[in-house]
Design a protein around this motif. Structure first.
Motif, PDB file in Angstrom:
ATOM      1  N   HIS A 109       0.826  -1.203   0.000  1.00  0.00           N
ATOM      2  CA  HIS A 109       0.000   0.000   0.000  1.00  0.00           C
ATOM      3  C   HIS A 109       0.868   1.264   0.000  1.00  0.00           C
ATOM      4  O   HIS A 109       0.600   2.218  -0.737  1.00  0.00           O
ATOM      5  CB  HIS A 109      -0.943  -0.001   1.205  1.00  0.00           C
ATOM      6  CG  HIS A 109      -1.745   1.237   1.346  1.00  0.00           C
ATOM      7  ND1 HIS A 109      -2.762   1.563   0.483  1.00  0.00           N
ATOM      8  CD2 HIS A 109      -1.658   2.261   2.234  1.00  0.00           C
ATOM      9  CE1 HIS A 109      -3.279   2.728   0.836  1.00  0.00           C
ATOM     10  NE2 HIS A 109      -2.631   3.172   1.902  1.00  0.00           N
TER      11      HIS A 109
ATOM     12  N   GLU B 170       1.755   9.198  -6.089  1.00  0.00           N
ATOM     13  CA  GLU B 170       2.215  10.570  -5.866  1.00  0.00           C
ATOM     14  C   GLU B 170       3.258  10.971  -6.898  1.00  0.00           C
ATOM     15  O   GLU B 170       3.247  12.095  -7.401  1.00  0.00           O
ATOM     16  CB  GLU B 170       2.783  10.708  -4.451  1.00  0.00           C
ATOM     17  CG  GLU B 170       1.729  10.675  -3.368  1.00  0.00           C
ATOM     18  CD  GLU B 170       2.317  10.628  -1.967  1.00  0.00           C
ATOM     19  OE1 GLU B 170       3.561  10.538  -1.823  1.00  0.00           O
ATOM     20  OE2 GLU B 170       1.533  10.679  -1.008  1.00  0.00           O
TER      21      GLU B 170
ATOM     22  N   LYS C 275       1.001   4.066  -2.988  1.00  0.00           N
ATOM     23  CA  LYS C 275       0.751   5.472  -2.695  1.00  0.00           C
ATOM     24  C   LYS C 275       1.922   6.327  -3.175  1.00  0.00           C
ATOM     25  O   LYS C 275       1.720   7.377  -3.780  1.00  0.00           O
ATOM     26  CB  LYS C 275       0.550   5.651  -1.188  1.00  0.00           C
ATOM     27  CG  LYS C 275       0.252   7.063  -0.775  1.00  0.00           C
ATOM     28  CD  LYS C 275       0.047   7.148   0.735  1.00  0.00           C
ATOM     29  CE  LYS C 275      -0.129   8.587   1.160  1.00  0.00           C
ATOM     30  NZ  LYS C 275      -0.207   8.720   2.603  1.00  0.00           N
ATOM     31  N   TRP C 276       3.130   5.862  -2.936  1.00  0.00           N
ATOM     32  CA  TRP C 276       4.314   6.608  -3.369  1.00  0.00           C
ATOM     33  C   TRP C 276       4.350   6.710  -4.889  1.00  0.00           C
ATOM     34  O   TRP C 276       4.619   7.779  -5.441  1.00  0.00           O
ATOM     35  CB  TRP C 276       5.577   5.914  -2.856  1.00  0.00           C
ATOM     36  CG  TRP C 276       6.833   6.592  -3.281  1.00  0.00           C
ATOM     37  CD1 TRP C 276       7.404   7.693  -2.724  1.00  0.00           C
ATOM     38  CD2 TRP C 276       7.682   6.212  -4.369  1.00  0.00           C
ATOM     39  NE1 TRP C 276       8.558   8.032  -3.387  1.00  0.00           N
ATOM     40  CE2 TRP C 276       8.753   7.133  -4.414  1.00  0.00           C
ATOM     41  CE3 TRP C 276       7.652   5.191  -5.299  1.00  0.00           C
ATOM     42  CZ2 TRP C 276       9.763   7.050  -5.357  1.00  0.00           C
ATOM     43  CZ3 TRP C 276       8.658   5.121  -6.230  1.00  0.00           C
ATOM     44  CH2 TRP C 276       9.704   6.048  -6.245  1.00  0.00           C
TER      45      TRP C 276
END
Length: 179
Positions: free
Chosen positions: A56, A64, A60-61
């Motif tokens: 997760h 972004e 997310k990284w």
């Protein structure tokens, strides 16, 4: 490093419990098998949770990073578009920006005066003379696919007159989907 934090404590507890059992004596704890099974189960749950958390966090990284990359690409494309507008405004009497549906996106007093009406939202090919529409679409396709500036003479059928104009067609850069 983030994944290690979730399983270090349970494995340390399991190792210390096993070493106490081995070195002190089996009779020191009568509940060893149940405690050991419970610790192994907690260790497995911690590993699975750490793995899911890591997946997760990486997703997310990546999301972004893609958003930042798309933002930079959009800023560059806006700069290029503004440069095209500046050049076109200096070279031409009128610079008209169309969207993907070939509708006029923005308008000012000069554009509205030229077309004789509020031009925002008007479908530009409808204003091109019927005889020149195929050449217009062909030049537009060439400009879009090959990123080559096209210049063609066309007739415009406006409410107040039929005009012959020279179109300079420039395809604006678009953002690519990052995956």
């Amino acid at each position: 490093v983030r994944a290690c934090m979730s399983w270090v404590v349970p494995i340390a507890a399991l190792c210390s419990h096993a070493s106490i059992y081995k070195f002190i004596h089996k009779s020191a704890t009568g509940f060893f098998p149940e405690a050991q099974v419970l610790m192994v189960w907690l260790f497995i749950v911690a590993i699975v949770g750490a793995r899911r958390n890591e997946i997760h966090a990486r997703e997310k990284w990546r999301a972004e990073r893609r958003a930042i990359s798309a933002e930079h690409e959009l800023e560059e494309n806006i700069s290029v578009l503004e440069a095209f507008q500046t050049v076109a405004s200096n070279m031409c009497e009128l610079a008209v920006i169309l969207d993907q549906n070939l509708c006029i996106v923005q308008s000012d007093d000069r554009i509205d005066a030229f077309f004789g009406t509020k031009a925002v939202g008007d479908h530009f090919p409808d204003k091109v003379n019927q005889d020149d529409r195929q050449r217009f679409h062909s030049a537009l396709q060439t400009a879009t696919e090959n990123r080559i500036i096209q210049s063609i003479p066309v007739g415009l059928d406006l409410d107040y007159a039929a005009l012959k104009v020279q179109l300079l067609i420039v395809a604006a850069p678009t953002c690519s989907q990052a995956s």
